[in-house]
Write an enzyme that holds these catalytic residues in place. Structure first.
Site, PDB file in Angstrom:
ATOM      1  N   GLY A  27       0.802  -1.218   0.000  1.00 57.69           N
ATOM      2  CA  GLY A  27       0.000   0.000   0.000  1.00 57.69           C
ATOM      3  C   GLY A  27       0.831   1.263   0.000  1.00 57.69           C
ATOM      4  O   GLY A  27       0.318   2.363   0.143  1.00 57.69           O
ATOM      5  N   CYS A  28       2.108   1.153  -0.187  1.00 54.45           N
ATOM      6  CA  CYS A  28       3.038   2.276  -0.163  1.00 54.45           C
ATOM      7  C   CYS A  28       3.075   2.962  -1.523  1.00 54.45           C
ATOM      8  O   CYS A  28       2.828   2.333  -2.552  1.00 54.45           O
ATOM      9  CB  CYS A  28       4.425   1.748   0.217  1.00 54.45           C
TER      10      CYS A  28
END
Length: 81
Positions: A27-28
């Site tokens: 999710g970065c």
């Protein structure tokens, strides 16, 4: 690219190889780097290069999901092997 957890014998697989260990979060904002990491793997795997991908959810919960979900995300979106 090897994803943790892996149930095989790491010593046998990695003995004598060059290893890049990456700490990732799906999710970065840097997640698109999976494509570059995969290309590195494809370019040098035949020469004894391996990549260990160790997902981390400790920083802002940016790697949610089970190991299987993370693996599916990487293979589906970034065609990782």
């Amino acid at each position: 690219m090897l994803l943790f957890p892996y149930t095989g014998d790491y010593y046998v697989i990695l003995k004598g190889k060059v290893i890049l260990i990456v700490n990732t979060a799906t999710g970065c904002g840097f997640t698109p780097q999976y494509a570059l990491i995969e290309q590195l793997y494809k370019d040098y795997h035949e020469k004894g290069f391996e990549i260990l991908d160790i997902p981390c959810n400790q920083f802002g919960a940016q790697a949610p999901g089970s190991d299987e979900e993370i693996h599916n995300f990487c293979t589906t979106r970034y065609n990782t092997t």
